[in-house]
Write a protein that holds these residues in place. Structure first.
Motif, short mmCIF file in Angstrom:
data_model
loop_
_atom_site.label_atom_id
_atom_site.label_comp_id
_atom_site.label_asym_id
_atom_site.label_seq_id
_atom_site.Cartn_x
_atom_site.Cartn_y
_atom_site.Cartn_z
N UNK A 151 0.83 -1.21 0.00
CA UNK A 151 0.00 0.00 0.00
C UNK A 151 0.87 1.26 0.00
N UNK A 152 1.96 1.23 0.75
CA UNK A 152 2.84 2.40 0.80
C UNK A 152 3.46 2.68 -0.57
N UNK B 4 1.18 6.45 -7.07
CA UNK B 4 0.09 7.35 -7.44
C UNK B 4 0.52 8.81 -7.34
N UNK B 5 1.39 9.10 -6.36
CA UNK B 5 1.87 10.47 -6.20
C UNK B 5 2.82 10.85 -7.33
N UNK C 219 8.29 8.31 -11.23
CA UNK C 219 9.43 7.94 -10.41
C UNK C 219 9.41 6.52 -9.90
N UNK C 220 8.32 5.81 -10.16
CA UNK C 220 8.21 4.45 -9.64
C UNK C 220 7.25 3.66 -10.52
N UNK D 93 7.55 -2.18 -9.00
CA UNK D 93 8.07 -1.91 -7.66
C UNK D 93 6.97 -2.12 -6.62
N UNK D 94 5.75 -1.72 -6.96
CA UNK D 94 4.63 -1.91 -6.04
C UNK D 94 4.41 -3.40 -5.77
N UNK D 95 4.46 -4.20 -6.82
CA UNK D 95 4.23 -5.64 -6.67
C UNK D 95 5.40 -6.31 -5.94
#
Length: 237
Positions: free
Chosen positions: A150-151, A157-158, A162-163, A167-169
């Motif tokens: 979640x972080x 989303x922000x 840049x990401x 990376x989220x997964x």
């Protein structure tokens, strides 16, 4: 079984597994939307996914995967010791090395690796929690995976530039691995991953090799931060 023997077995396993990573890394190192590679740079068909990446005596894949995998597995075994969660960490470490190799090559973390790794990390630590001598909490591990995912989703989303979603997964299995030893270890590993990446980016800027908008592979730094956190948790447990 003695601690030293466990470490030696982990190093041997990691090095042996690492010998099979170059071909997989080469095949998976393609741009999004492209099919996985089926042939070497000379056009010869590739048999299977694991093994060295050589053709006619010439290497075309990453070098040193066996050393990196062996070192990571040995460090984990040394930190965690004879506790049952050591098997989970050591077994999964080569997959994390493979992800780092692919990300370094094409700035991509394929779903075919990140999502199964998340499921395997949760399953193996869940099995470890059922065995005597386990020093962590499976409930906290699952919460840690959800929290870190979640972080990183919020960061994506922000600032989508840049990401990446990869990376989220990747944050999911790393959060599970860190959460096992509690929120202190989770916070340390999450913070260190961001810190390592920030320091690397700053170094590129200071040397004039990048601008503020230059992208780089962030997955290896996430993995390094998580590894540091797990080592701290293992030694402190």
């Amino acid at each position: 079984m003695g601690h030293a023997v466990i470490v030696l077995l982990a190093v041997a396993y990691g090095a042996a597994a690492g010998l099979g990573l170059p071909r997989a890394a080469y095949r998976l190192s393609v741009e999004p939307g492209e099919p996985w590679r089926r042939s070497c740079p000379r056009g010869h068909p590739l048999a299977g996914w694991l093994g060295p990446a050589r053709c006619a005596g010439r290497r075309y894949g990453p070098a040193g995967a066996w050393a990196a995998s062996g070192a990571v597995c040995g460090a984990l075994a040394a930190a965690v010791g004879p506790r049952p969660e050591a098997a989970a960490y050591v077994l999964l470490a080569p997959a994390l090395v493979l992800l780092a190799l692919v990300d370094l090559a094409v700035h991509r973390l394929p779903d075919v690796l990140t999502l199964p790794l998340a499921a395997a990390t949760a399953a193996l630590l869940g099995a470890a929690a059922l065995l005597p001598g386990a020093a962590g909490s499976w409930r906290l591990a699952l919460l840690g995976g959800g929290a870190l995912g979640a972080a990183y989703l919020l960061l994506f989303l922000i600032n989508p530039a840049g990401m990446g979603l990869g990376d989220v997964k990747l944050a999911l299995p790393l959060g599970v691995a860190l959460g096992w030893y509690g929120w202190g270890v989770w916070l340390a590993g999450a913070f260190l991953g961001l810190l390592y990446g920030a320091l690397y980016g700053l170094g590129l800027l200071l040397r004039g090799r990048a601008t503020r908008t230059t992208g780089f592979a962030f997955g290896p730094f996430m993995a390094a931060g998580a590894l540091t956190g797990v080592l701290l948790g293992g030694f402190g447990a």
